[in-house]
Design a protein around this motif. Structure first.
Motif, PDB file in Angstrom:
ATOM      1  N   GLU A 143      15.107   2.847   7.002  1.00 32.01           N
ATOM      2  CA  GLU A 143      14.011   2.298   8.084  1.00 32.01           C
ATOM      3  C   GLU A 143      12.737   2.859   7.956  1.00 32.01           C
ATOM      4  O   GLU A 143      11.698   2.679   7.934  1.00 32.01           O
ATOM      5  CB  GLU A 143      14.400   2.931   9.605  1.00 32.01           C
ATOM      6  N   ASP A 144      12.588   4.201   7.266  1.00 38.22           N
ATOM      7  CA  ASP A 144      11.603   4.790   6.895  1.00 38.22           C
ATOM      8  C   ASP A 144      10.897   4.431   5.383  1.00 38.22           C
ATOM      9  O   ASP A 144      11.670   5.091   4.431  1.00 38.22           O
ATOM     10  CB  ASP A 144      11.593   6.460   6.945  1.00 38.22           C
ATOM     11  N   ARG A 145      10.234   3.364   4.972  1.00 41.06           N
ATOM     12  CA  ARG A 145       9.723   3.076   3.941  1.00 41.06           C
ATOM     13  C   ARG A 145       8.729   3.963   3.471  1.00 41.06           C
ATOM     14  O   ARG A 145       7.962   4.621   4.023  1.00 41.06           O
ATOM     15  CB  ARG A 145       9.318   1.699   4.069  1.00 41.06           C
ATOM     16  N   GLU A 146       8.561   3.812   2.158  1.00 39.79           N
ATOM     17  CA  GLU A 146       7.577   4.811   1.343  1.00 39.79           C
ATOM     18  C   GLU A 146       6.358   3.888   0.998  1.00 39.79           C
ATOM     19  O   GLU A 146       5.203   4.598   0.434  1.00 39.79           O
ATOM     20  CB  GLU A 146       8.213   5.114  -0.172  1.00 39.79           C
ATOM     21  N   ALA A 147       6.090   2.674   1.748  1.00 37.17           N
ATOM     22  CA  ALA A 147       4.769   2.121   1.458  1.00 37.17           C
ATOM     23  C   ALA A 147       4.527   1.344   2.815  1.00 37.17           C
ATOM     24  O   ALA A 147       5.615   0.956   3.503  1.00 37.17           O
ATOM     25  CB  ALA A 147       4.974   1.178   0.348  1.00 37.17           C
ATOM     26  N   PHE A 148       3.356   0.746   2.903  1.00 33.83           N
ATOM     27  CA  PHE A 148       3.101  -0.286   3.860  1.00 33.83           C
ATOM     28  C   PHE A 148       3.040  -1.436   3.463  1.00 33.83           C
ATOM     29  O   PHE A 148       2.699  -1.807   2.145  1.00 33.83           O
ATOM     30  CB  PHE A 148       1.651   0.037   4.617  1.00 33.83           C
ATOM     31  N   ILE A 184       0.782  -1.111   0.124  1.00 34.82           N
ATOM     32  CA  ILE A 184       0.012  -0.026   0.071  1.00 34.82           C
ATOM     33  C   ILE A 184       0.766   1.067  -0.044  1.00 34.82           C
ATOM     34  O   ILE A 184       1.512   1.443   1.057  1.00 34.82           O
ATOM     35  CB  ILE A 184      -0.811   0.071   1.189  1.00 34.82           C
ATOM     36  N   PRO A 185       0.905   1.919  -1.151  1.00 34.87           N
ATOM     37  CA  PRO A 185       1.891   3.158  -1.180  1.00 34.87           C
ATOM     38  C   PRO A 185       1.452   4.294  -0.408  1.00 34.87           C
ATOM     39  O   PRO A 185       0.264   4.590  -0.177  1.00 34.87           O
ATOM     40  CB  PRO A 185       2.053   3.501  -2.688  1.00 34.87           C
ATOM     41  N   LYS A 186       2.532   5.073   0.073  1.00 35.00           N
ATOM     42  CA  LYS A 186       1.858   6.376   0.735  1.00 35.00           C
ATOM     43  C   LYS A 186       1.641   7.471  -0.250  1.00 35.00           C
ATOM     44  O   LYS A 186       1.362   8.357   0.379  1.00 35.00           O
ATOM     45  CB  LYS A 186       3.086   6.400   1.960  1.00 35.00           C
TER      46      LYS A 186
END
Length: 100
Positions: A75-80, A59-61
């Protein structure tokens, strides 16, 4: 996904509403322990993401997200990222609820 939906349907038809809810609670507790306590589910998901296998729900942000260009080392990804069981386990409740 079709195999998972079929097995969830069989569980739903075979079990009444109370055993189905009990099964989902047990799976919820197992999932919590696997993700937050032992962290083996996180290691498994990271291995799957490195291989880029299509067994995760992405699920993209934001709209310009690309799974192909995603770097999984930060660590901080651009999607779930979620496993398919998040969609298939509640499917067990579909049939017992219908026949109440």
């Amino acid at each position: 996904m079709i195999l998972g939906a079929g097995s969830a349907s069989i569980f739903g038809i075979s079990l009444d509403i109370v055993p189905t809810l009990l099964l989902l609670v047990v799976l919820l507790i197992y999932d919590y322990i696997a993700v937050y306590q032992t962290k083996h589910m996180v290691a498994l998901a990271e291995g799957v993401m490195d291989l880029r296998l299509p067994i995760l729900l992405v699920i993209p942000k934001h709209w310009k997200y690309s799974f192909r260009s995603e770097k999984f080392d930060k660590e901080d990804r651009e999607a779930f990222f979620m496993g398919w069981e998040m969609l298939l386990c509640p499917h067990c409740l579909l049939y017992p609820r219908t026949f109440l």
